[in-house]
Design a protein around this motif. Structure first.
Motif, PDB file in Angstrom:
ATOM      1  N   PRO A   1      -0.618  -2.762   2.942  1.00  0.00           N
ATOM      2  CA  PRO A   1      -1.778  -3.624   2.553  1.00  0.00           C
ATOM      3  C   PRO A   1      -3.090  -3.017   3.389  1.00  0.00           C
ATOM      4  O   PRO A   1      -4.080  -3.632   2.775  1.00  0.00           O
ATOM      5  CB  PRO A   1      -1.486  -5.086   3.256  1.00  0.00           C
ATOM      6  CG  PRO A   1       0.282  -4.911   3.219  1.00  0.00           C
ATOM      7  CD  PRO A   1       0.378  -3.123   3.569  1.00  0.00           C
ATOM      8  N   GLN A   2      -2.960  -2.229   4.384  1.00  0.00           N
ATOM      9  CA  GLN A   2      -4.254  -1.668   5.050  1.00  0.00           C
ATOM     10  C   GLN A   2      -4.625  -0.562   4.426  1.00  0.00           C
ATOM     11  O   GLN A   2      -5.826  -0.023   5.026  1.00  0.00           O
ATOM     12  CB  GLN A   2      -3.662  -1.570   6.650  1.00  0.00           C
ATOM     13  CG  GLN A   2      -3.186  -2.721   7.243  1.00  0.00           C
ATOM     14  CD  GLN A   2      -2.828  -2.297   8.822  1.00  0.00           C
ATOM     15  OE1 GLN A   2      -1.569  -1.299   8.806  1.00  0.00           O
ATOM     16  NE2 GLN A   2      -3.367  -2.695   9.592  1.00  0.00           N
ATOM     17  N   LEU A   3      -4.146   0.004   3.694  1.00  0.00           N
ATOM     18  CA  LEU A   3      -4.652   1.264   3.162  1.00  0.00           C
ATOM     19  C   LEU A   3      -6.192   1.208   2.424  1.00  0.00           C
ATOM     20  O   LEU A   3      -6.358   0.199   1.714  1.00  0.00           O
ATOM     21  CB  LEU A   3      -3.652   1.776   1.917  1.00  0.00           C
ATOM     22  CG  LEU A   3      -2.615   2.475   2.496  1.00  0.00           C
ATOM     23  CD1 LEU A   3      -1.931   2.795   1.269  1.00  0.00           C
ATOM     24  CD2 LEU A   3      -2.738   3.663   3.414  1.00  0.00           C
ATOM     25  N   PRO A   4      -7.198   1.714   2.858  1.00  0.00           N
ATOM     26  CA  PRO A   4      -8.503   1.663   1.924  1.00  0.00           C
ATOM     27  C   PRO A   4      -8.483   1.830   0.599  1.00  0.00           C
ATOM     28  O   PRO A   4      -7.638   2.845   0.105  1.00  0.00           O
ATOM     29  CB  PRO A   4      -9.310   2.839   2.692  1.00  0.00           C
ATOM     30  CG  PRO A   4      -8.604   3.289   3.806  1.00  0.00           C
ATOM     31  CD  PRO A   4      -7.174   2.918   3.622  1.00  0.00           C
ATOM     32  N   GLY A   5      -9.214   1.092  -0.183  1.00  0.00           N
ATOM     33  CA  GLY A   5      -9.203   1.052  -1.692  1.00  0.00           C
ATOM     34  C   GLY A   5      -9.257   2.452  -2.114  1.00  0.00           C
ATOM     35  O   GLY A   5      -8.670   3.060  -3.347  1.00  0.00           O
TER      36      GLY A   5
ATOM     37  N   GLU B   1      -6.189   4.374  -1.431  1.00  0.00           N
ATOM     38  CA  GLU B   1      -4.665   3.773  -1.707  1.00  0.00           C
ATOM     39  C   GLU B   1      -3.732   4.685  -2.983  1.00  0.00           C
ATOM     40  O   GLU B   1      -2.660   4.841  -2.499  1.00  0.00           O
ATOM     41  CB  GLU B   1      -4.974   2.334  -2.016  1.00  0.00           C
ATOM     42  CG  GLU B   1      -3.672   1.588  -2.369  1.00  0.00           C
ATOM     43  CD  GLU B   1      -3.816  -0.081  -2.746  1.00  0.00           C
ATOM     44  OE1 GLU B   1      -2.975  -0.529  -2.897  1.00  0.00           O
ATOM     45  OE2 GLU B   1      -5.124  -0.375  -2.863  1.00  0.00           O
ATOM     46  N   LYS B   2      -4.446   4.750  -4.076  1.00  0.00           N
ATOM     47  CA  LYS B   2      -3.795   5.341  -5.207  1.00  0.00           C
ATOM     48  C   LYS B   2      -3.127   6.688  -4.746  1.00  0.00           C
ATOM     49  O   LYS B   2      -1.921   6.857  -5.171  1.00  0.00           O
ATOM     50  CB  LYS B   2      -4.690   5.495  -6.468  1.00  0.00           C
ATOM     51  CG  LYS B   2      -4.057   6.095  -7.622  1.00  0.00           C
ATOM     52  CD  LYS B   2      -4.742   5.921  -8.737  1.00  0.00           C
ATOM     53  CE  LYS B   2      -4.145   6.785 -10.024  1.00  0.00           C
ATOM     54  NZ  LYS B   2      -5.277   6.677 -11.111  1.00  0.00           N
ATOM     55  N   ASP B   3      -4.168   7.431  -4.322  1.00  0.00           N
ATOM     56  CA  ASP B   3      -3.446   8.907  -3.863  1.00  0.00           C
ATOM     57  C   ASP B   3      -2.473   8.774  -2.762  1.00  0.00           C
ATOM     58  O   ASP B   3      -1.556   9.805  -2.790  1.00  0.00           O
ATOM     59  CB  ASP B   3      -4.928   9.702  -3.266  1.00  0.00           C
ATOM     60  CG  ASP B   3      -5.775  10.240  -4.442  1.00  0.00           C
ATOM     61  OD1 ASP B   3      -5.423   9.904  -5.903  1.00  0.00           O
ATOM     62  OD2 ASP B   3      -6.893  10.607  -4.161  1.00  0.00           O
ATOM     63  N   VAL B   4      -2.800   8.159  -1.897  1.00  0.00           N
ATOM     64  CA  VAL B   4      -1.633   8.220  -0.756  1.00  0.00           C
ATOM     65  C   VAL B   4      -0.300   7.321  -1.205  1.00  0.00           C
ATOM     66  O   VAL B   4       0.678   8.112  -1.052  1.00  0.00           O
ATOM     67  CB  VAL B   4      -2.089   7.149   0.431  1.00  0.00           C
ATOM     68  CG1 VAL B   4      -0.895   6.664   1.420  1.00  0.00           C
ATOM     69  CG2 VAL B   4      -3.299   7.606   1.386  1.00  0.00           C
ATOM     70  N   LYS B   5      -0.417   6.619  -2.062  1.00  0.00           N
ATOM     71  CA  LYS B   5       0.895   6.218  -2.741  1.00  0.00           C
ATOM     72  C   LYS B   5       1.603   7.146  -3.576  1.00  0.00           C
ATOM     73  O   LYS B   5       2.791   7.253  -3.724  1.00  0.00           O
ATOM     74  CB  LYS B   5       0.594   4.747  -3.427  1.00  0.00           C
ATOM     75  CG  LYS B   5       0.132   3.664  -2.624  1.00  0.00           C
ATOM     76  CD  LYS B   5       0.304   2.364  -3.583  1.00  0.00           C
ATOM     77  CE  LYS B   5      -0.065   1.013  -2.775  1.00  0.00           C
ATOM     78  NZ  LYS B   5      -0.218  -0.155  -3.538  1.00  0.00           N
TER      79      LYS B   5
ATOM     80  N   ILE C   1     -10.290  -3.986   5.519  1.00  0.00           N
ATOM     81  CA  ILE C   1     -11.345  -4.830   5.583  1.00  0.00           C
ATOM     82  C   ILE C   1     -12.636  -3.931   5.885  1.00  0.00           C
ATOM     83  O   ILE C   1     -13.824  -4.362   5.227  1.00  0.00           O
ATOM     84  CB  ILE C   1     -11.267  -5.834   6.924  1.00  0.00           C
ATOM     85  CG1 ILE C   1     -10.066  -6.862   6.705  1.00  0.00           C
ATOM     86  CG2 ILE C   1     -12.427  -6.372   7.517  1.00  0.00           C
ATOM     87  CD1 ILE C   1     -10.235  -7.754   5.405  1.00  0.00           C
ATOM     88  N   ALA C   2     -12.579  -2.983   6.498  1.00  0.00           N
ATOM     89  CA  ALA C   2     -13.626  -2.277   6.943  1.00  0.00           C
ATOM     90  C   ALA C   2     -14.118  -1.330   5.608  1.00  0.00           C
ATOM     91  O   ALA C   2     -15.230  -1.327   5.415  1.00  0.00           O
ATOM     92  CB  ALA C   2     -13.335  -1.054   8.021  1.00  0.00           C
ATOM     93  N   SER C   3     -13.191  -0.942   4.724  1.00  0.00           N
ATOM     94  CA  SER C   3     -13.660  -0.217   3.503  1.00  0.00           C
ATOM     95  C   SER C   3     -14.563  -1.269   2.738  1.00  0.00           C
ATOM     96  O   SER C   3     -15.735  -0.551   1.945  1.00  0.00           O
ATOM     97  CB  SER C   3     -12.495   0.208   2.717  1.00  0.00           C
ATOM     98  OG  SER C   3     -11.803  -1.026   2.176  1.00  0.00           O
TER      99      SER C   3
ATOM    100  N   THR D   1      -7.958  -7.347  -4.390  1.00  0.00           N
ATOM    101  CA  THR D   1      -8.952  -6.823  -5.631  1.00  0.00           C
ATOM    102  C   THR D   1     -10.339  -6.981  -5.078  1.00  0.00           C
ATOM    103  O   THR D   1     -10.738  -7.520  -3.863  1.00  0.00           O
ATOM    104  CB  THR D   1      -9.053  -8.017  -6.553  1.00  0.00           C
ATOM    105  OG1 THR D   1      -9.497  -9.310  -6.105  1.00  0.00           O
ATOM    106  CG2 THR D   1      -7.338  -8.228  -7.322  1.00  0.00           C
ATOM    107  N   ALA D   2     -11.138  -6.124  -5.545  1.00  0.00           N
ATOM    108  CA  ALA D   2     -12.514  -5.948  -5.370  1.00  0.00           C
ATOM    109  C   ALA D   2     -13.255  -7.492  -5.429  1.00  0.00           C
ATOM    110  O   ALA D   2     -14.054  -7.874  -4.404  1.00  0.00           O
ATOM    111  CB  ALA D   2     -13.282  -5.232  -6.330  1.00  0.00           C
ATOM    112  N   LYS D   3     -12.882  -8.183  -6.000  1.00  0.00           N
ATOM    113  CA  LYS D   3     -13.420  -9.558  -6.382  1.00  0.00           C
ATOM    114  C   LYS D   3     -12.906 -10.231  -5.203  1.00  0.00           C
ATOM    115  O   LYS D   3     -13.953 -10.944  -4.283  1.00  0.00           O
ATOM    116  CB  LYS D   3     -13.209 -10.067  -7.657  1.00  0.00           C
ATOM    117  CG  LYS D   3     -13.770 -11.684  -7.859  1.00  0.00           C
ATOM    118  CD  LYS D   3     -13.560 -12.256  -9.037  1.00  0.00           C
ATOM    119  CE  LYS D   3     -14.063 -13.823  -9.027  1.00  0.00           C
ATOM    120  NZ  LYS D   3     -13.871 -14.216 -10.360  1.00  0.00           N
ATOM    121  N   GLY D   4     -11.730 -10.256  -4.748  1.00  0.00           N
ATOM    122  CA  GLY D   4     -11.472 -11.046  -3.687  1.00  0.00           C
ATOM    123  C   GLY D   4     -11.967 -10.552  -2.208  1.00  0.00           C
ATOM    124  O   GLY D   4     -12.131 -11.403  -1.336  1.00  0.00           O
ATOM    125  N   GLN D   5     -12.068  -9.269  -2.195  1.00  0.00           N
ATOM    126  CA  GLN D   5     -12.739  -8.633  -1.033  1.00  0.00           C
ATOM    127  C   GLN D   5     -14.224  -9.229  -0.878  1.00  0.00           C
ATOM    128  O   GLN D   5     -14.625  -9.440   0.360  1.00  0.00           O
ATOM    129  CB  GLN D   5     -12.562  -7.275  -0.904  1.00  0.00           C
ATOM    130  CG  GLN D   5     -11.168  -6.654  -0.817  1.00  0.00           C
ATOM    131  CD  GLN D   5     -11.185  -5.353  -0.956  1.00  0.00           C
ATOM    132  OE1 GLN D   5     -12.141  -4.583  -1.047  1.00  0.00           O
ATOM    133  NE2 GLN D   5      -9.737  -4.665  -1.158  1.00  0.00           N
TER     134      GLN D   5
END
Length: 321
Positions: free
Chosen positions: A237-241, A244-248, A8-10, A293-297
């Motif tokens: 689900p809480q990972l900042p966008g 997210e890719k790098d952490v995973k 959310i914060a991101s 998704t960015a649109k959903g956010q």
């Protein structure tokens, strides 16, 4: 980077808010600086002057907005004053360092130095101070909306249980990451391509020596302006966008690649991971449905912002002159 409620914060971060402004059109010829002091609107005992409205109208013009810019500026500033009052009421303070960093990043995104941005703002009749106030409100409002989501957007445990029963009792499964944040600090006033490159090199040096999160601080000793923060356990689900890719992609006991951020150069260390499936996971997963998704956010952000601002308008005292 805010990890208290990362996803959310991101999407309420300053970068997102300011990106919406878009590229600026530098006016030719330049405007004369606005400076009227006649009070035009009073919002909860706080004055908005003719000079404020002139500056905002000039800002709208360089954004390419059409129509009655004075009327639009008055409406924008009225809403912003309501937000500023709410920020003060709830103790939301944005530091000068954060504002200056966002201002510098915005200048860079428009291919200007800070000095060039200052000159353009003054020539356009906006002034750096007016735009920095705009930045401050955008950042503060984002934090209020993030707080509102934490208060009202997370469904209750009982609702999550009911949802699971409808799904045949199946509980969602998510990966839980134990993360550590390593920041190679670069003050906004000293931010330059050469220094950023040097800090990236320093970050990669520390990454090459990384063994585990227990030794990060000792390995960082002797390195200039390095901050190590334990971020605790964060569900997938809480990972900042932006991370997210790098952490995973990183395995436990390794790090992400460095990112340039408003604080300098950062990387995340993945201390450990585990699969979890409990009521807390179900509560989080179901609450964040539609925001992956960015649109959903964006839609969720707009919805919460509109509701919150409508509440402030209804209880606010607004006098137009």
């Amino acid at each position: 980077m805010i990890f208290k409620q990362p996803i959310i914060a991101s999407f309420f971060s300053a970068a997102l808010c300011l990106t919406a402004v878009g590229a600026l059109t530098i006016p030719q010829p330049a405007y004369a600086a606005a400076g009227g002091t006649e009070v035009k609107v009073i919002v909860n005992s706080n004055a908005i002057t003719s000079g404020d409205i002139q500056k905002r109208a000039a800002f709208l013009k360089v954004q390419g907005k059409k129509g009655n810019l004075t009327s639009q500026a008055r409406a924008e500033l009225t809403d912003e004053m309501l937000k500023r009052v709410e920020m003060k009421t709830r103790g939301v303070n944005i530091s000068k360092q954060e504002i200056d960093a966002a201002y510098a990043n915005f200048a860079s995104s428009n291919r200007m130095s800070v000095a060039q941005m200052n000159q353009m703002m003054n020539q356009a009749g906006i002034t750096p101070e007016h735009f920095k106030t705009y930045i401050m409100v955008q950042m503060g409002w984002g934090r209020l909306i993030s707080s509102r989501f934490r208060e009202e957007g997370i469904i209750s445990e009982s609702d999550a249980v009911q949802r699971m029963l409808k799904d045949g009792g199946r509980k969602p499964v998510a990966t839980e990451y134990h993360l550590q944040q390593v920041i190679f600090v670069v003050p906004s006033a000293k931010r330059s391509p050469a220094l950023m490159a040097k800090r990236r090199q320093d970050a990669n040096t520390l990454r090459s020596r990384f063994n585990n999160c227990a030794t990060t601080r000792s390995q960082a000793k002797g390195m200039l302006d390095v901050t190590v923060r334990d971020l605790g356990r964060i569900l997938e689900p809480q990972l900042p966008g932006e991370w997210e890719k790098d952490v995973k992609a990183a395995s436990a006991g390794s790090t992400t690649k460095p990112h340039d951020t408003e604080k300098g150069v950062e990387f995340l260390a993945v201390c450990s991971t585990r699969k979890v499936s409990d009521d807390r996971v179900a509560q989080m997963v179901f609450s964040l449905e539609g925001t992956q998704t960015a649109k959903g956010q964006e839609q969720k952000a707009e919805q919460l912002s509109k509701q919150y601002l409508d509440e402030l308008r209804k209880k606010g005292r607004i006098v137009n002159r």
